[in-house]
Each structure stands twice: as structure tokens, then as C-alpha cells.
Design a protein around this motif. Sequence first.
Motif, mmCIF file in Angstrom:
data_model
loop_
_atom_site.group_PDB
_atom_site.id
_atom_site.type_symbol
_atom_site.label_atom_id
_atom_site.label_comp_id
_atom_site.label_asym_id
_atom_site.label_seq_id
_atom_site.Cartn_x
_atom_site.Cartn_y
_atom_site.Cartn_z
ATOM 1 N N UNK A 1 0.833 -1.204 0.000
ATOM 2 C CA UNK A 1 0.000 0.000 0.000
ATOM 3 C C UNK A 1 0.867 1.253 0.000
ATOM 4 N N UNK A 2 1.935 1.250 0.789
ATOM 5 C CA UNK A 2 2.863 2.389 0.854
ATOM 6 C C UNK A 2 3.478 2.661 -0.510
ATOM 7 N N UNK A 3 3.985 1.613 -1.146
ATOM 8 C CA UNK A 3 4.590 1.816 -2.465
ATOM 9 C C UNK A 3 3.544 2.194 -3.503
ATOM 10 N N UNK A 4 2.336 1.650 -3.369
ATOM 11 C CA UNK A 4 1.272 1.989 -4.313
ATOM 12 C C UNK A 4 0.866 3.450 -4.206
ATOM 13 N N UNK A 5 0.691 3.923 -2.978
ATOM 14 C CA UNK A 5 0.361 5.338 -2.775
ATOM 15 C C UNK A 5 1.463 6.206 -3.357
ATOM 16 N N UNK A 6 2.704 5.846 -3.054
ATOM 17 C CA UNK A 6 3.841 6.611 -3.571
ATOM 18 C C UNK A 6 3.929 6.582 -5.082
ATOM 19 N N UNK A 7 3.723 5.418 -5.665
ATOM 20 C CA UNK A 7 3.822 5.292 -7.124
ATOM 21 C C UNK A 7 2.737 6.103 -7.829
ATOM 22 N N UNK A 8 1.515 6.000 -7.346
ATOM 23 C CA UNK A 8 0.406 6.729 -7.970
ATOM 24 C C UNK A 8 0.606 8.238 -7.830
ATOM 25 N N UNK A 9 0.902 8.674 -6.628
ATOM 26 C CA UNK A 9 1.083 10.109 -6.404
ATOM 27 C C UNK A 9 2.252 10.677 -7.188
ATOM 28 N N UNK A 10 3.352 9.927 -7.230
ATOM 29 C CA UNK A 10 4.522 10.396 -7.959
ATOM 30 C C UNK A 10 4.254 10.436 -9.457
ATOM 31 N N UNK A 11 3.574 9.437 -9.962
ATOM 32 C CA UNK A 11 3.245 9.428 -11.395
ATOM 33 C C UNK A 11 2.332 10.603 -11.761
ATOM 34 N N UNK A 12 1.336 10.859 -10.928
ATOM 35 C CA UNK A 12 0.415 11.962 -11.203
ATOM 36 C C UNK A 12 1.139 13.306 -11.106
ATOM 37 N N UNK A 13 1.948 13.488 -10.066
ATOM 38 C CA UNK A 13 2.690 14.750 -9.951
ATOM 39 C C UNK A 13 3.729 14.897 -11.059
ATOM 40 N N UNK A 14 4.291 13.792 -11.513
ATOM 41 C CA UNK A 14 5.204 13.852 -12.645
ATOM 42 C C UNK A 14 4.512 14.394 -13.888
ATOM 43 N N UNK A 15 3.261 14.001 -14.076
ATOM 44 C CA UNK A 15 2.482 14.514 -15.209
ATOM 45 C C UNK A 15 2.202 16.003 -15.046
ATOM 46 N N UNK A 16 1.874 16.399 -13.828
ATOM 47 C CA UNK A 16 1.503 17.794 -13.558
ATOM 48 C C UNK A 16 2.727 18.718 -13.540
ATOM 49 N N UNK A 17 3.760 18.312 -12.804
ATOM 50 C CA UNK A 17 4.903 19.197 -12.599
ATOM 51 C C UNK A 17 5.949 19.141 -13.712
ATOM 52 N N UNK A 18 6.127 17.960 -14.304
ATOM 53 C CA UNK A 18 7.226 17.771 -15.247
ATOM 54 C C UNK A 18 6.764 17.425 -16.658
ATOM 55 N N UNK A 19 5.470 17.589 -16.893
ATOM 56 C CA UNK A 19 4.885 17.359 -18.217
ATOM 57 C C UNK A 19 5.196 15.960 -18.756
ATOM 58 N N UNK A 20 5.148 14.962 -17.876
ATOM 59 C CA UNK A 20 5.351 13.577 -18.299
ATOM 60 C C UNK A 20 4.124 13.103 -19.069
ATOM 61 N N UNK A 21 4.255 12.027 -19.861
ATOM 62 C CA UNK A 21 3.134 11.560 -20.705
ATOM 63 C C UNK A 21 1.868 11.285 -19.899
ATOM 64 N N UNK A 22 0.724 11.578 -20.541
ATOM 65 C CA UNK A 22 -0.585 11.389 -19.915
ATOM 66 C C UNK A 22 -1.461 10.467 -20.761
#
Length: 108
Positions: A63-84
Amino acid sequence: MNSAWIYLIVAGLCEIGWAIGLKYTEGFSKLWPSVATVVVMILSFVLLAQAMRTLPVGTAYASWTGIGAVGTAILGMVLFNEPKDVLRLVCIGLIIAGVLGLKFLAKE
């Protein structure tokens, strides 16, 4: 929701913070972003350890890694214009489903 899950959710949010923080440290070459990232890392691990006092290790860690992975992926899209793209979003949705499954199916 019991306190172990609250610890775990906050630990996951801290994991997002330090994962994003790593980007800003520029390989730990910037002092203050590096210090902040390490502090949030330590906090994340301490909170995860608190959650594991009562939650099963597999449930807590996944659960810890899942929360981290999801949040990091979403923020990567928002902050660093990663693929969506759609498939990426579907995969993120599957991780969310897995974390929720662990939460609601866990025998504490």
C-alpha cells in the motif's frame, strides 16, 4: 479507519514528497532540497514502521509503495509534463484498485 492506516497514508504522502524531492536535489548537488528530501524520507520510513506494528507487512508495504507510485506518477504529469496517455492512466487506476483491495480485504 484506524491509526495504522492513517500512519500508512501519511507515510505514502511522504514517499511522494521525497520521490519528487529527488528531482529537485539534482543528484543531491543542491543543499536545501537534499536536506528536505532526506528529512521527508526518514519521516516516511518512521511512519511506515508505525503502521507495520499492527498491519501485515505485505499489506503495509504494498500500500505504501502503491500510494507513492500513484502520487509520484500523477505529480510527474503535472509538474514535469510527463506523458498522460490512456494506457498509463489505466495502469495508475489498476494500482489504485490494488491498494484499495488491500485496504478493504486486510485482516488486521
